[in-house]
Enzyme design. Structure first.
Site, PDB file in Angstrom:
ATOM      1  N   GLY A  31       0.806  -1.209   0.000  1.00 36.73           N
ATOM      2  CA  GLY A  31       0.000   0.000   0.000  1.00 36.73           C
ATOM      3  C   GLY A  31       0.840   1.260   0.000  1.00 36.73           C
ATOM      4  O   GLY A  31       2.016   1.243  -0.348  1.00 36.73           O
ATOM      5  N   LEU A  33       0.502   3.622  -2.077  1.00 33.12           N
ATOM      6  CA  LEU A  33       0.901   3.508  -3.475  1.00 33.12           C
ATOM      7  C   LEU A  33       1.328   4.855  -4.052  1.00 33.12           C
ATOM      8  O   LEU A  33       0.840   5.912  -3.652  1.00 33.12           O
ATOM      9  CB  LEU A  33      -0.245   2.932  -4.302  1.00 33.12           C
ATOM     10  CG  LEU A  33      -0.769   1.563  -3.848  1.00 33.12           C
ATOM     11  CD1 LEU A  33      -1.877   1.088  -4.776  1.00 33.12           C
ATOM     12  CD2 LEU A  33       0.347   0.529  -3.781  1.00 33.12           C
ATOM     13  N   HIS A  34       2.253   4.796  -5.004  1.00 35.03           N
ATOM     14  CA  HIS A  34       2.769   5.985  -5.679  1.00 35.03           C
ATOM     15  C   HIS A  34       3.065   5.623  -7.125  1.00 35.03           C
ATOM     16  O   HIS A  34       2.766   4.507  -7.581  1.00 35.03           O
ATOM     17  CB  HIS A  34       4.013   6.526  -4.963  1.00 35.03           C
ATOM     18  CG  HIS A  34       5.064   5.485  -4.699  1.00 35.03           C
ATOM     19  ND1 HIS A  34       5.835   4.915  -5.690  1.00 35.03           N
ATOM     20  CD2 HIS A  34       5.447   4.888  -3.532  1.00 35.03           C
ATOM     21  CE1 HIS A  34       6.654   4.036  -5.162  1.00 35.03           C
ATOM     22  NE2 HIS A  34       6.448   3.985  -3.864  1.00 35.03           N
ATOM     23  N   GLY A  36       5.683   4.833  -8.604  1.00 41.01           N
ATOM     24  CA  GLY A  36       6.530   3.655  -8.787  1.00 41.01           C
ATOM     25  C   GLY A  36       5.704   2.385  -8.853  1.00 41.01           C
ATOM     26  O   GLY A  36       5.924   1.519  -9.718  1.00 41.01           O
ATOM     27  N   HIS A  37       4.743   2.260  -7.943  1.00 39.94           N
ATOM     28  CA  HIS A  37       3.838   1.103  -7.993  1.00 39.94           C
ATOM     29  C   HIS A  37       3.029   1.097  -9.292  1.00 39.94           C
ATOM     30  O   HIS A  37       2.785   0.040  -9.883  1.00 39.94           O
ATOM     31  CB  HIS A  37       2.870   1.135  -6.814  1.00 39.94           C
ATOM     32  CG  HIS A  37       3.507   0.969  -5.470  1.00 39.94           C
ATOM     33  ND1 HIS A  37       3.635   2.006  -4.585  1.00 39.94           N
ATOM     34  CD2 HIS A  37       4.049  -0.113  -4.872  1.00 39.94           C
ATOM     35  CE1 HIS A  37       4.217   1.573  -3.484  1.00 39.94           C
ATOM     36  NE2 HIS A  37       4.485   0.294  -3.624  1.00 39.94           N
ATOM     37  N   GLU A 148      12.735  -3.165  -9.245  1.00 42.46           N
ATOM     38  CA  GLU A 148      14.161  -3.432  -9.115  1.00 42.46           C
ATOM     39  C   GLU A 148      14.815  -2.603  -8.011  1.00 42.46           C
ATOM     40  O   GLU A 148      15.925  -2.908  -7.585  1.00 42.46           O
ATOM     41  CB  GLU A 148      14.864  -3.182 -10.454  1.00 42.46           C
ATOM     42  CG  GLU A 148      14.499  -4.200 -11.513  1.00 42.46           C
ATOM     43  CD  GLU A 148      15.189  -3.966 -12.851  1.00 42.46           C
ATOM     44  OE1 GLU A 148      15.874  -2.921 -12.986  1.00 42.46           O
ATOM     45  OE2 GLU A 148      15.026  -4.800 -13.755  1.00 42.46           O
ATOM     46  N   ASP A 150      14.025  -2.579  -4.924  1.00 40.36           N
ATOM     47  CA  ASP A 150      14.213  -3.573  -3.862  1.00 40.36           C
ATOM     48  C   ASP A 150      14.926  -4.782  -4.469  1.00 40.36           C
ATOM     49  O   ASP A 150      14.357  -5.872  -4.586  1.00 40.36           O
ATOM     50  CB  ASP A 150      12.864  -3.964  -3.275  1.00 40.36           C
ATOM     51  CG  ASP A 150      12.160  -2.777  -2.638  1.00 40.36           C
ATOM     52  OD1 ASP A 150      12.622  -2.310  -1.593  1.00 40.36           O
ATOM     53  OD2 ASP A 150      11.152  -2.309  -3.210  1.00 40.36           O
ATOM     54  N   GLN A 153      15.288  -8.089  -2.511  1.00 39.28           N
ATOM     55  CA  GLN A 153      13.987  -8.749  -2.436  1.00 39.28           C
ATOM     56  C   GLN A 153      13.658  -9.447  -3.745  1.00 39.28           C
ATOM     57  O   GLN A 153      13.183 -10.597  -3.752  1.00 39.28           O
ATOM     58  CB  GLN A 153      12.906  -7.716  -2.119  1.00 39.28           C
ATOM     59  CG  GLN A 153      11.489  -8.239  -2.196  1.00 39.28           C
ATOM     60  CD  GLN A 153      10.479  -7.179  -1.861  1.00 39.28           C
ATOM     61  OE1 GLN A 153      10.203  -6.927  -0.697  1.00 39.28           O
ATOM     62  NE2 GLN A 153       9.906  -6.528  -2.871  1.00 39.28           N
ATOM     63  N   ARG A 187       8.321   5.210   1.804  1.00 32.93           N
ATOM     64  CA  ARG A 187       8.976   5.786   2.984  1.00 32.93           C
ATOM     65  C   ARG A 187       9.424   7.232   2.764  1.00 32.93           C
ATOM     66  O   ARG A 187       9.736   7.928   3.730  1.00 32.93           O
ATOM     67  CB  ARG A 187      10.167   4.915   3.392  1.00 32.93           C
ATOM     68  CG  ARG A 187       9.743   3.619   4.078  1.00 32.93           C
ATOM     69  CD  ARG A 187      10.956   2.854   4.617  1.00 32.93           C
ATOM     70  NE  ARG A 187      10.539   1.800   5.512  1.00 32.93           N
ATOM     71  CZ  ARG A 187      10.272   0.558   5.156  1.00 32.93           C
ATOM     72  NH1 ARG A 187      10.371   0.244   3.871  1.00 32.93           N
ATOM     73  NH2 ARG A 187       9.915  -0.360   6.032  1.00 32.93           N
TER      74      ARG A 187
END
Length: 291
Positions: A31, A33-34, A36-37, A148, A150, A153, A187
């Site tokens: 969540g 969201l921005h 990038g998402h 990418e 992250d 991850q 963040r």
């Protein structure tokens, strides 16, 4: 757009589309969201007939004293963004729906999970791998999309999906940046105005390393030093880690050879931990490097 809150209902939604011969794409998120998402969503929509986004702040990937309660949440705005970008369904389960009983099973990729961020946050990637495995088992997508930014991850999830012969293809999407180069992140909202002004220094250091690379520099220590030099000029940035690693294995590199490498940075700015990455591909021009 449908909003789905139970495992049973999501499985039925996916089953109905599968019966109609449609391909399913899946974007797992926590969540806040921005844009990038939304880049993940756009790629997913381009590749698949049906796009499903999950919004679930996963408690098992937060350690003691970490920012689970402080993690930004804005479900109404998230749903509106998904609706505007053509998402077909949002899966927003409660914690009790995802974890009806205390977990007795966990998934870990030790070689990739206990280094870099995993060394700073023990158990973090076990929580990530386990919840992603659950989500992929529930949604059963043809493809799942991860940023990418992250990078560790993404490496963990790719290896998990390969080792466990999962149905979904794991698709990495290039990092989306703000106009000043800062990697888009949920963040970022927690940065003060002063911190936000200096945050792009991290990427500026990475660009300095890429510039050296484009002129033929291949020594890891020299490339990493360019990033450290840039961040050290800004005392409010505390560099937690700065590494040059093999893009596929995350193995330590002393020099870049003929295989893609990745610069990985973790830094603390105030109360916020920022991460960033930049791949270095031998033979690519500076403009053609992944950013």
């Amino acid at each position: 757009m449908q909003t789905i809150t139970t495992v049973r209902d999501l499985r039925r939604f996916v089953w109905l589309h599968r019966q109609a011969g449609r391909t399913i794409g899946f974007v797992p998120t926590m969540g806040a969201l921005h844009h990038g998402h939304m880049a993940l969503v756009e790629r997913c929509r381009a590749d698949n007939d049906v796009t499903v986004v999950s919004i679930f702040v996963n408690p098992t990937q937060f350690g003691p004293g970490e920012d689970f309660d402080a993690y930004p949440r804005d479900l109404d705005r998230d749903l509106e963004l998904c609706r505007e970008h053509g998402v077909d369904a949002v899966f927003h389960p409660a914690v009790a729906e995802m974890y009806p009983e205390p977990l007795q099973t966990g998934i870990e990729v030790p070689a990739l999970s206990t280094i870099l961020i995993g060394e700073q946050r023990p158990g973090h990637f076990r929580g990530v791998a386990t919840v992603v495995a659950k989500l992929l088992n529930i949604a059963e997508p043809d493809r799942a999309y991860f940023g990418e930014k992250d990078f560790q991850q993404l490496a963990v999830v790719r290896r998990m999906a390969f080792d466990l012969s999962m149905r979904a293809s794991i698709v990495g999407v290039p990092t989306v940046r703000e106009a000043d180069g800062l990697a888009a992140s949920s963040r970022n909202k927690r940065l003060t105005p002063a911190e936000r002004r200096v945050a792009p220094v991290i990427h500026q250091g990475m660009l300095a390393a890429r510039s050296l690379f484009s002129t033929g520099e291949r020594d890891a220590a020299t490339l990493v030093s360019a990033i450290r030099s840039a961040t050290e000029r800004e005392p409010s940035i505390s560099l937690l880690s700065c590494d040059l690693r093999d893009s596929a294995t995350l193995g330590i590199l002393e020099r870049v050879t003929d295989k893609p490498a990745v610069l990985l940075v973790t830094a603390r700015l105030g109360s916020v931990v920022l991460i960033d990455q930049l791949e270095l591909r031998p033979g690519a021009t500076e403009e053609g490097e992944a950013a």
